[in-house]
Design a protein around this motif. Structure first.
Motif, PDB file in Angstrom:
ATOM      1  N   UNK A 180      42.961   3.561 -12.343  1.00 35.95           N
ATOM      2  CA  UNK A 180      42.929   4.761 -13.751  1.00 35.95           C
ATOM      3  C   UNK A 180      41.649   3.819 -14.344  1.00 35.95           C
ATOM      4  N   UNK A 181      41.216   4.682 -15.433  1.00 34.43           N
ATOM      5  CA  UNK A 181      39.795   3.871 -16.598  1.00 34.43           C
ATOM      6  C   UNK A 181      39.844   4.139 -17.253  1.00 34.43           C
ATOM      7  N   UNK A 216      41.168  10.119 -13.519  1.00 37.67           N
ATOM      8  CA  UNK A 216      42.064   9.221 -14.743  1.00 37.67           C
ATOM      9  C   UNK A 216      41.571   8.647 -15.182  1.00 37.67           C
ATOM     10  N   UNK A 217      39.946   9.427 -15.880  1.00 37.93           N
ATOM     11  CA  UNK A 217      39.829   8.572 -17.022  1.00 37.93           C
ATOM     12  C   UNK A 217      40.397   8.855 -18.128  1.00 37.93           C
ATOM     13  N   UNK A 276      45.576  -3.385 -23.402  1.00 37.25           N
ATOM     14  CA  UNK A 276      45.444  -2.454 -21.245  1.00 37.25           C
ATOM     15  C   UNK A 276      44.711  -1.801 -21.578  1.00 37.25           C
ATOM     16  N   UNK A 277      43.691  -1.548 -22.714  1.00 42.48           N
ATOM     17  CA  UNK A 277      42.895  -1.144 -21.899  1.00 42.48           C
ATOM     18  C   UNK A 277      40.911  -1.317 -21.209  1.00 42.48           C
ATOM     19  N   UNK A 278      40.037  -0.550 -20.079  1.00 48.27           N
ATOM     20  CA  UNK A 278      39.325  -1.680 -19.437  1.00 48.27           C
ATOM     21  C   UNK A 278      37.705  -1.826 -20.027  1.00 48.27           C
ATOM     22  N   UNK A 279      37.939  -0.761 -21.444  1.00 47.02           N
ATOM     23  CA  UNK A 279      36.297  -1.245 -21.756  1.00 47.02           C
ATOM     24  C   UNK A 279      36.924  -1.176 -23.932  1.00 47.02           C
ATOM     25  N   UNK A 308      28.411   1.210 -16.018  1.00 47.29           N
ATOM     26  CA  UNK A 308      30.077   0.312 -15.636  1.00 47.29           C
ATOM     27  C   UNK A 308      30.941   1.368 -15.138  1.00 47.29           C
ATOM     28  N   UNK A 309      31.757   2.234 -15.350  1.00 46.73           N
ATOM     29  CA  UNK A 309      32.975   2.812 -14.674  1.00 46.73           C
ATOM     30  C   UNK A 309      33.072   3.880 -13.920  1.00 46.73           C
ATOM     31  N   UNK A 310      32.083   4.787 -14.184  1.00 49.07           N
ATOM     32  CA  UNK A 310      31.706   6.330 -13.061  1.00 49.07           C
ATOM     33  C   UNK A 310      31.197   7.174 -12.025  1.00 49.07           C
ATOM     34  N   UNK A 311      30.428   5.688 -11.951  1.00 42.73           N
ATOM     35  CA  UNK A 311      29.456   6.248 -11.533  1.00 42.73           C
ATOM     36  C   UNK A 311      29.984   6.458  -9.786  1.00 42.73           C
TER      37      UNK A 311
END
Length: 725
Positions: free
Chosen positions: A167-168, A292-293, A318-321, A433-436
């Motif tokens: 999960x992001x 799950x973003x 607890x967030x990633x970004x 950063x996250x989705x590619x």
């Protein structure tokens, strides 16, 4: 001449200590003649090495026939040692050399990188998941035992599920009126969240992928009691009916239409229902939120409602970004800087993106000046030994409103003469950063998953090698291995017991330290109490004979508490963390999560103090009664604060000890399981089998070894690609 065990044992038995006798024997002369070599000690020694090397090369190629000859050679050398032809140390040296050759692994040719070609890399994450799934199936197929096969399958499936279900979480923070909601609307290219020129978001809102709808989560009864300490009486009265319906002991949730959500999120809505909402969820069928973003719009960091500010900070742990939004004309405020520094130092963030909004309202050179000022302010406040933290921050300027208007109503944007703006830089940043498919996060996931599966594959390989090695070993040798494993298990148990003693000592040391910190807290709290009481009493004296503005007094008390108690908390947890690091150092420097506690508890511990003071103090009417009530309630509130802080410190201590214990015991558990598996293999090897059955079993094991080594080769390569950042 074919080299059998008799000839090899004869050649190896020729040592400098016995050559004067063995060199004269007819059998050695005959063997040398057949091999076409001189009857010379040096020549015989060199020939023996070459023969052993040829056996090793055959084993590397997968030709296992020589293993029987080598095992028989050891037995014949042992008989020569018993007959005093070889010294014991000479026999042991030769035995070790042969056993090293017997342990030679089959060399699997390295696959060419063409397997992971450009087409594979273009869809790296999804293609890698397919490879991991395929290799997991290959590994499971190697296990014949149904029960163990199911256990192995479960283990590998867990690795795959962890990779697929990452999960992001993206948190969006900022002070009140920074422009968070408008920024998010521009990012989504639609009006999702309420926005205005005055503070809008009153509760934390989580945006997720799904069919368009909304869900409101209300405070539970205990939380609502605390909330009321911060509310004006007329608002509490206005919400009396609604609160009875929506505030329950456990906490209630309500599904609503997205169009009705503003009533529960807006601080400006007449209904004031947002006051009852703890947090909200919005579900949207937006591509951006797939896989799950989740994106979270938070209330302002300087929200007057302390409990809402607390929820924001708890979520951001607890967030990633983190996307921190600042108005370009009001950037780098003390609240912004304190929050960013705390997030960098104590948060668990991958990165931070600082977004300067409203850049369309300033000139380019002004924007650059503000940007540089913001960077330099952060740089100056970060300790020299932590400058690398700055590498985790990126900066970007946006014109949110024009971007949103061009996305939703381009004609109106042109009529207003707005310059066309977009969010491309922000979108590209998030993509990278996250989705590619080749994002840093995706690569991290594949790296960790490949490594976990590789670890399982190595265990399988180790078991297969042991089975194959024991096939032609004598009963004596197998029993010797079993004894070694039992000794190893006993040593492991002793080591675990020693570690538990270390853990207990660490626990005692931490307890003693907390006792010393209690004195520190008492002095600090007494000092803060005296200053705060004086402030409030001075305010009473100033208003002598006049009506005291109780709301103003409440704000004065609240701000004072925040200033003093947060500083005390920060110092307390910094000292506690240093002690934890000191204690953890001899315990193999296990990676522990201790920093997050500080980030979470800054505000929560203040509730009881403020609640006590605001309820007791504001009941009084006269100045004398008010002064007396202040002294009493401050004293009681500070004691409660200290007690609650030590409850949390005790929780930290327990979790710390739990982390130490679980981390080490998990390692011991793995090692013990490995020993048990090896013992099982060795006991199986003791069962009588015909030579024909052994050769058949050997062929099967070698096939499995080749298969597992191919899987390991693929996993190693995938791990390497995932590690490239």
């Amino acid at each position: 001449m074919q080299i059998n065990s008799d000839i090899l044992a004869l050649l190896l038995s020729v040592q400098s200590s016995n050559f004067s006798i063995s060199g004269k024997t007819e059998i050695l002369k005959e063997v040398c003649k057949e091999l076409g070599i001189l009857l010379s000690f040096d020549v015989i020694l060199q020939t023996s090495k070459q023969i052993l090397e040829s056996f090793k090369e055959d084993l590397e190629k997968g030709n296992q026939e020589g293993k029987k000859t080598l095992n028989e050679t050891i037995e014949k050398l042992y008989k020569l040692q018993q007959a005093d032809i070889l010294k014991e140390e000479e026999f042991l040296t030769l035995k070790k050399q042969i056993e090293e050759i017997l342990s030679t692994k089959v060399k699997i040719g390295k696959r060419e990188m063409s397997y992971f070609n450009d087409a594979f890399l273009a869809n790296f994450f999804s293609n890698s998941l397919e490879v991991l799934s395929k290799e997991a199936n290959n590994l499971v197929a190697l296990e014949n035992n149904q029960e163990e096969s199911q256990e192995l399958k479960s283990c590998l499936q867990k690795i795959l599920n962890n990779a697929r279900e990452q999960k992001f979480s993206i948190g969006v923070s900022g002070v009140l009126s920074a422009g968070k909601s408008t920024f998010l609307n521009a990012l989504f290219k639609r009006e999702v969240l309420g926005s205005s020129s005055i503070p809008e978001t009153a509760s934390l809102t989580i945006l997720k992928y799904g069919e368009e709808r909304a869900r409101v989560h209300f405070w539970n009864m205990q939380e609502w009691e605390i909330m009321q300490s911060f509310l004006e009486e007329e608002i509490i009265e206005k919400l009396e009916k609604e609160s009875k319906d929506k505030i329950t002991k456990e906490g209630r949730s309500l599904e609503i239409l997205l169009s009705d959500l503003r009533s529960y999120t807006s601080a400006n809505a007449d209904s004031k229902l947002a006051t009852l909402a703890k947090y909200n969820e919005i579900f949207l069928p937006v591509e951006f939120l797939k896989n799950d973003v989740e994106i979270v719009d938070t209330p302002g960091l300087d929200d007057p409602m302390l409990q809402r500010e607390q929820i924001t900070k708890q979520y951001l742990e607890r967030c990633d970004l983190l996307i921190h939004v600042m108005n370009v004309s009001q950037s780098a405020t003390q609240v912004d800087m304190d929050f960013l520094l705390e997030a960098l130092e104590y948060g668990n963030l991958a990165r931070i993106l600082v977004v300067l909004t409203h850049i369309d309202l300033v000139k380019e050179e002004e924007f650059q000046e503000v940007l540089e000022y913001t960077k330099s302010t952060l740089r100056s406040k970060i300790a020299k030994n932590k400058e690398e933290l700055l590498k985790r921050i990126a900066f970007v300027g946006v014109a949110s409103y024009p971007a949103l208007l061009y996305a939703t109503n381009p004609n109106k944007a042109k009529e207003l003469g707005l310059k066309e703006a977009n969010m491309k830089e922000v979108e590209q940043y998030l993509e990278d950063i996250l989705f590619g498919e080749n994002s840093l996060k995706s690569k991290d996931i594949i790296y960790l998953s490949s490594n976990a599966m590789l670890k399982v594959a190595k265990q399988i390989e180790s078991g297969l090698e042991l089975q194959e090695k024991m096939l032609f070993s004598s009963e004596e040798k197998i029993l010797e291995f079993i004894q070694k494993l039992q000794n190893k298990k006993a040593d492991l148990q002793k080591e675990l017991q020693d570690y538990k003693i270390q853990i207990e000592n660490a626990k005692i040391e931490l307890e003693n330290y907390l006792l010393t910190q209690e004195k520190f807290l008492e002095l600090k709290l007494l000092e803060a109490q005296e200053i705060l009481v004086k402030r409030v009493c001075d305010e009473i004296v100033y208003h002598k004979g006049k009506t005291i503005n109780k709301e103003f007094l409440k704000e004065k008390i609240l701000q004072g508490l925040k200033d003093f108690l947060i500083d005390i908390l920060r110092e307390f947890y910094q000292k506690l963390e240093q002690k934890i690091l000191q204690i953890s150092s001899p315990l193999e420097k296990l990676k522990l999560k201790t920093r997050a506690y500080h980030f979470a508890n800054n505000l929560e511990a203040i509730y009881s103090v403020y609640s006590k003071i605001s309820k007791e103090v504001l009941k009084q009417i006269g100045a004398k009664e008010l002064q007396k009530a202040i002294m009493q309630s401050f004293s009681e509130g500070m004691q409660t604060f200290k007690e609650e802080l030590f409850v949390k410190s005790e929780a930290i201590k327990k979790e710390l000890i739990k982390n130490f214990t679980e981390a080490k015991e998990e390692l011991f558990k793995e090692l013990e399981a490995q020993i048990m598996q090896e013992e099982k293999i060795l006991n199986q090897a003791l069962k009588e089998q015909s030579k024909q059955e052994k050769y058949k079993k050997q062929e099967e094991l070698l096939g499995k070894l080749e298969s597992v080594q191919k899987s390991m080769d693929i996993l190693e390569e995938l791990k390497m690609l995932g590690g490239c950042v």
